[in-house]
Design a protein around this motif. Structure first.
Motif, short mmCIF file in Angstrom:
data_model
loop_
_atom_site.label_atom_id
_atom_site.label_comp_id
_atom_site.label_asym_id
_atom_site.label_seq_id
_atom_site.Cartn_x
_atom_site.Cartn_y
_atom_site.Cartn_z
N ASN A 2 0.85 -1.19 0.00
CA ASN A 2 0.00 0.00 0.00
C ASN A 2 0.89 1.24 0.00
O ASN A 2 1.97 1.24 0.59
CB ASN A 2 -0.88 0.02 1.24
CG ASN A 2 -1.79 -1.17 1.30
OD1 ASN A 2 -2.46 -1.50 0.33
ND2 ASN A 2 -1.84 -1.85 2.43
N SER A 3 0.43 2.29 -0.66
CA SER A 3 1.19 3.53 -0.62
C SER A 3 0.29 4.66 -0.12
O SER A 3 -0.92 4.67 -0.38
CB SER A 3 1.78 3.87 -1.99
OG SER A 3 0.76 4.06 -2.93
N TYR A 4 0.90 5.56 0.64
CA TYR A 4 0.18 6.66 1.26
C TYR A 4 0.95 7.94 1.03
O TYR A 4 2.18 7.96 1.04
CB TYR A 4 0.02 6.42 2.77
CG TYR A 4 -0.66 5.13 3.09
CD1 TYR A 4 -2.04 5.03 3.07
CD2 TYR A 4 0.07 3.99 3.40
CE1 TYR A 4 -2.67 3.84 3.37
CE2 TYR A 4 -0.56 2.79 3.69
CZ TYR A 4 -1.93 2.72 3.68
OH TYR A 4 -2.55 1.53 3.96
N ASN A 5 0.22 9.02 0.85
CA ASN A 5 0.83 10.35 0.78
C ASN A 5 0.70 11.00 2.14
O ASN A 5 -0.38 11.04 2.72
CB ASN A 5 0.14 11.21 -0.28
CG ASN A 5 0.46 10.75 -1.68
OD1 ASN A 5 1.61 10.43 -1.99
ND2 ASN A 5 -0.54 10.68 -2.53
N LYS A 14 5.66 10.23 -0.25
CA LYS A 14 4.92 9.04 -0.62
C LYS A 14 5.59 7.86 0.08
O LYS A 14 6.78 7.61 -0.11
CB LYS A 14 4.92 8.83 -2.13
CG LYS A 14 4.03 7.70 -2.58
CD LYS A 14 3.92 7.64 -4.09
CE LYS A 14 2.92 6.56 -4.48
NZ LYS A 14 2.66 6.55 -5.91
N SER A 21 -4.60 0.84 5.89
CA SER A 21 -4.74 2.27 6.20
C SER A 21 -5.01 2.51 7.68
O SER A 21 -4.55 3.51 8.24
CB SER A 21 -5.83 2.90 5.34
OG SER A 21 -7.08 2.35 5.63
N PHE A 24 -1.65 2.17 9.41
CA PHE A 24 -0.81 3.29 9.01
C PHE A 24 -1.24 4.57 9.72
O PHE A 24 -0.41 5.32 10.23
CB PHE A 24 -0.83 3.48 7.50
CG PHE A 24 0.02 4.62 7.04
CD1 PHE A 24 1.40 4.48 6.95
CD2 PHE A 24 -0.54 5.85 6.72
CE1 PHE A 24 2.19 5.54 6.55
CE2 PHE A 24 0.24 6.91 6.33
CZ PHE A 24 1.61 6.76 6.24
N THR A 25 -2.54 4.80 9.78
CA THR A 25 -3.06 6.00 10.45
C THR A 25 -2.71 5.99 11.93
O THR A 25 -2.34 7.02 12.49
CB THR A 25 -4.59 6.10 10.25
OG1 THR A 25 -4.86 6.17 8.85
CG2 THR A 25 -5.16 7.32 10.93
N LYS A 28 1.01 6.81 12.21
CA LYS A 28 1.21 8.24 11.91
C LYS A 28 0.76 9.09 13.10
O LYS A 28 1.45 10.02 13.50
CB LYS A 28 0.41 8.60 10.66
CG LYS A 28 0.59 10.03 10.21
CD LYS A 28 -0.20 10.28 8.93
CE LYS A 28 -0.23 11.75 8.61
NZ LYS A 28 -1.56 12.27 8.44
#
Length: 98
Positions: A2-5, A14, A21, A24-25, A28
């Protein structure tokens, strides 16, 4: 993958990760929270120093968490060996013939 900005200090990054997600959230948010802690306790610190201190804080948390987990694992292994030895000792004279 998966890729996230991610945007930070007006710069966009990126990032690619195996995490979904939600994970990841959460990661972050943890970094942002620790960064705010560092900035609040060190007023006027540059963003570079704040980020470096944030990395050190997170590394310290990981280090001591791993150390505590390793200690708990060693204690559990010791208890398991003791229980196994007790079981073997109590069954030493017990024999089953089929």
């Amino acid at each position: 993958m998966n890729s996230y900005n991610v945007e930070f200090q007006s710069e966009s990054f990126k990032l690619a990760t195996e995490h979904d997600s939600k994970a990841f959230t959460a990661l972050k948010s943890e970094v942002e929270s620790k960064l705010k802690e560092v900035q609040n306790s060190h007023k006027g610190i540059s963003i570079e120093k704040a980020l470096f201190l944030t990395c050190l804080c997170l590394a310290e948390d990981k280090f001591f968490l791993k150390k505590a987990i390793d200690k708990n694992i060693n204690q559990l292994e010791s208890q398991a060996k003791s229980i196994l030895a007790d079981l073997e000792a109590s069954n030493a004279g017990f024999e089953i013939n089929l």
